[in-house]
Write a protein that holds these residues in place. Sequence first.
Motif, PDB file in Angstrom:
ATOM      1  N   SER A  20       0.845   8.294   7.077  1.00 61.05           N
ATOM      2  CA  SER A  20       2.103   8.866   6.624  1.00 61.05           C
ATOM      3  C   SER A  20       1.944   9.921   5.540  1.00 61.05           C
ATOM      4  CB  SER A  20       3.029   7.758   6.174  1.00 61.05           C
ATOM      5  OG  SER A  20       2.334   6.900   5.333  1.00 61.05           O
ATOM      6  N   SER A  21       0.760  10.378   5.367  1.00 62.80           N
ATOM      7  CA  SER A  21       0.449  11.515   4.511  1.00 62.80           C
ATOM      8  C   SER A  21       1.153  11.517   3.157  1.00 62.80           C
ATOM      9  CB  SER A  21       0.707  12.822   5.267  1.00 62.80           C
ATOM     10  OG  SER A  21       2.083  12.921   5.551  1.00 62.80           O
ATOM     11  N   GLU A  22       1.726  12.641   2.778  1.00 57.30           N
ATOM     12  CA  GLU A  22       2.031  12.850   1.368  1.00 57.30           C
ATOM     13  C   GLU A  22       3.119  11.962   0.772  1.00 57.30           C
ATOM     14  OE1 GLU A  22       4.906  15.505   3.442  1.00 57.30           O
ATOM     15  OE2 GLU A  22       2.904  14.769   3.750  1.00 57.30           O
ATOM     16  N   LYS A  23       4.034  11.462   1.584  1.00 58.67           N
ATOM     17  CA  LYS A  23       5.160  10.747   0.992  1.00 58.67           C
ATOM     18  C   LYS A  23       4.822   9.337   0.527  1.00 58.67           C
ATOM     19  CE  LYS A  23       9.291  12.940   2.381  1.00 58.67           C
ATOM     20  NZ  LYS A  23      10.676  12.749   2.725  1.00 58.67           N
ATOM     21  N   VAL A  24       3.671   8.838   0.926  1.00 62.80           N
ATOM     22  CA  VAL A  24       3.413   7.433   0.655  1.00 62.80           C
ATOM     23  C   VAL A  24       2.472   7.212  -0.512  1.00 62.80           C
ATOM     24  CG1 VAL A  24       2.358   5.371   1.606  1.00 62.80           C
ATOM     25  CG2 VAL A  24       3.820   6.766   3.004  1.00 62.80           C
ATOM     26  N   SER A  25       2.852   6.313  -1.362  1.00 63.85           N
ATOM     27  CA  SER A  25       1.886   5.714  -2.266  1.00 63.85           C
ATOM     28  C   SER A  25       2.376   4.305  -2.471  1.00 63.85           C
ATOM     29  CB  SER A  25       1.826   6.487  -3.573  1.00 63.85           C
ATOM     30  OG  SER A  25       2.971   6.187  -4.318  1.00 63.85           O
ATOM     31  N   ASN A  26       1.533   3.431  -2.967  1.00 65.67           N
ATOM     32  CA  ASN A  26       1.985   2.055  -3.094  1.00 65.67           C
ATOM     33  C   ASN A  26       3.014   1.885  -4.183  1.00 65.67           C
ATOM     34  OD1 ASN A  26       0.650   1.042  -1.014  1.00 65.67           O
ATOM     35  ND2 ASN A  26      -1.124   0.371  -2.189  1.00 65.67           N
ATOM     36  N   SER A  27       3.141   2.866  -5.001  1.00 66.02           N
ATOM     37  CA  SER A  27       4.108   2.752  -6.072  1.00 66.02           C
ATOM     38  C   SER A  27       4.617   4.153  -6.389  1.00 66.02           C
ATOM     39  CB  SER A  27       3.399   2.155  -7.269  1.00 66.02           C
ATOM     40  OG  SER A  27       4.183   2.270  -8.389  1.00 66.02           O
ATOM     41  N   PHE A  28       5.814   4.434  -5.975  1.00 65.73           N
ATOM     42  CA  PHE A  28       6.365   5.742  -6.312  1.00 65.73           C
ATOM     43  C   PHE A  28       7.843   5.630  -6.578  1.00 65.73           C
ATOM     44  CE2 PHE A  28       6.735   5.466  -1.734  1.00 65.73           C
ATOM     45  CZ  PHE A  28       7.981   5.988  -1.470  1.00 65.73           C
ATOM     46  N   SER A  29       8.367   6.626  -7.257  1.00 69.95           N
ATOM     47  CA  SER A  29       9.764   6.538  -7.666  1.00 69.95           C
ATOM     48  C   SER A  29      10.610   7.515  -6.872  1.00 69.95           C
ATOM     49  CB  SER A  29       9.882   6.903  -9.137  1.00 69.95           C
ATOM     50  OG  SER A  29       8.988   6.112  -9.847  1.00 69.95           O
ATOM     51  N   VAL A  75      17.650   2.891 -11.891  1.00 67.54           N
ATOM     52  CA  VAL A  75      16.795   3.638 -12.801  1.00 67.54           C
ATOM     53  C   VAL A  75      15.466   3.974 -12.127  1.00 67.54           C
ATOM     54  CG1 VAL A  75      15.634   3.528 -15.040  1.00 67.54           C
ATOM     55  CG2 VAL A  75      17.911   2.562 -14.778  1.00 67.54           C
ATOM     56  N   LYS A  76      14.985   3.029 -11.322  1.00 71.60           N
ATOM     57  CA  LYS A  76      13.675   3.246 -10.700  1.00 71.60           C
ATOM     58  C   LYS A  76      13.521   2.331  -9.495  1.00 71.60           C
ATOM     59  CE  LYS A  76       8.990   3.766 -12.474  1.00 71.60           C
ATOM     60  NZ  LYS A  76       8.094   3.357 -13.547  1.00 71.60           N
ATOM     61  N   ILE A  77      12.855   2.832  -8.471  1.00 72.09           N
ATOM     62  CA  ILE A  77      12.466   1.935  -7.368  1.00 72.09           C
ATOM     63  C   ILE A  77      10.980   2.154  -7.111  1.00 72.09           C
ATOM     64  CG2 ILE A  77      13.357   3.579  -5.645  1.00 72.09           C
ATOM     65  CD1 ILE A  77      13.877   1.113  -3.821  1.00 72.09           C
ATOM     66  N   TRP A  82      10.312  -3.165  -6.175  1.00 71.64           N
ATOM     67  CA  TRP A  82      10.830  -3.467  -7.520  1.00 71.64           C
ATOM     68  C   TRP A  82      11.908  -2.436  -7.859  1.00 71.64           C
ATOM     69  CZ3 TRP A  82       7.924  -6.713 -11.292  1.00 71.64           C
ATOM     70  CH2 TRP A  82       8.567  -6.796 -12.533  1.00 71.64           C
ATOM     71  N   ILE A  83      13.115  -2.938  -8.044  1.00 73.14           N
ATOM     72  CA  ILE A  83      14.240  -2.026  -8.305  1.00 73.14           C
ATOM     73  C   ILE A  83      14.774  -2.322  -9.705  1.00 73.14           C
ATOM     74  CG2 ILE A  83      16.531  -1.300  -7.503  1.00 73.14           C
ATOM     75  CD1 ILE A  83      15.547  -2.804  -4.792  1.00 73.14           C
ATOM     76  N   SER A  84      14.685  -1.339 -10.592  1.00 69.31           N
ATOM     77  CA  SER A  84      15.210  -1.538 -11.948  1.00 69.31           C
ATOM     78  C   SER A  84      16.594  -0.911 -12.025  1.00 69.31           C
ATOM     79  CB  SER A  84      14.320  -0.850 -12.983  1.00 69.31           C
ATOM     80  OG  SER A  84      13.002  -1.300 -12.829  1.00 69.31           O
ATOM     81  N   VAL A  85      17.549  -1.680 -12.497  1.00 70.94           N
ATOM     82  CA  VAL A  85      18.919  -1.168 -12.553  1.00 70.94           C
ATOM     83  C   VAL A  85      19.533  -1.373 -13.924  1.00 70.94           C
ATOM     84  CG1 VAL A  85      19.416  -1.456 -10.097  1.00 70.94           C
ATOM     85  CG2 VAL A  85      19.834  -3.363 -11.645  1.00 70.94           C
ATOM     86  N   ASP A  86      20.411  -0.445 -14.260  1.00 71.03           N
ATOM     87  CA  ASP A  86      21.214  -0.580 -15.466  1.00 71.03           C
ATOM     88  C   ASP A  86      22.639  -0.870 -15.016  1.00 71.03           C
ATOM     89  OD1 ASP A  86      22.484  -0.425 -17.865  1.00 71.03           O
ATOM     90  OD2 ASP A  86      21.396   1.364 -18.553  1.00 71.03           O
TER      91      ASP A  86
END
Length: 365
Positions: free
Chosen positions: A52-61, A344-346, A354-358
């Motif tokens: 899946s080339s550029e869009k994938v990393s194990n942790s991205f926002s 805030v972040k996924i 991991w989804i951080s929400v305010d």
Amino acid sequence: MIEVCRSHFYKIILGLVCALTLWQLLVLQNVQERVFIANFQYNISNIVNHFSSEKVSNSFSLPKETRSAGGVNFSSFWEPSNLYLRNETEFGNSSYDLCPETPINLDGHITVLKTSPTLEELESHITNLMPGGRFKPFHCKARHKVAIVVPYRDRKQHLAVFLQHLHPFLQKQELDYGIYVVEQIGKSLFNRAMLMNIGAAEALRQYDYQCFIFHDVDLLPEDDRNIYSCPEMPRHMSVAVDVFDYKLPYQGLFGGVSAMNRSHFEKVNGFSNMFWGWGGEDDDMSNRIRYKKLLISRYPANIARYVMLSHSKAKPNPSRFRVMKNGAKRAQVDGLKNLRYKRVKIQFMKLCTWISVDISPKERS
Ligand code: BGC
């Protein structure tokens, strides 16, 4: 003869080029499929990265600021918008037979470990997941697509123990699942119910789940016959918990671990968003289920057994009974329909999304 060749010269060349291109395409496709299948068994996340080339990393926002514009509409949610999920769907095991109705490798009572390595260490132990803590059985097509939604704040060690236990447990049950940790950031009181609404909504942004299992991070199932499948009726799962002497405290209880299919969850308008602090939100959901003439189902108490990890008990919210009073009327509007939050972040981590929400009131106005 020479004349004939000369007059068809360009057609022959064109034919040769076409044949060559077709041959190359076939060979390439074959190689891709073989590489995928061979590696799938060992480490799915590598394969996903590979394809899946550029869009994938194990942790991205994803972009920082996303605010639901007042309420969520589930029907518009399933959008396979990022490449890794498209690949996972395309290369998945759709051509295989359905998994057996009752998984064949279950053990019954299982060992529950209350300790684990750190989350970071655990990531190198569990390696058969797709990014975001997603899994599908390899040898058969799962019968259930289940999002495990975990409301969370500040319990990292519990989370590690939980993930260590849950992944092998769910995999033995041959489920197509993902684990979604919804973290409340900021200082306001914990709002378990709103986090669960958010988890359901966010999970559906990622995949076409059929149901949700709302799961406290401190509860660990003791028996793998406690199947985390999509229920026909809302299912209360943590029937017998060690700290309650393995007895159901009261009949209407819907707290701890509970499962609902997507249409029922929508029908009751999700959980209320109005329970800040400990308690009440699950009883309110239990009422919502009753208002809509649905029933709470349960597995037998000798199977639906759980161990609770120890922690200091939160102070119960004294106003929960007052909020619960006008439940029937409030349920029309208070829930998925007026859900607002700031994501805030996924992060698509190795063992979970991991989804951080305010959700503090100023972020929701
Ligand atoms: C609370 C629930 C809780 C239950 C069992 C009730 O008083 O309102 O939220 O799940 O006790 O602890």
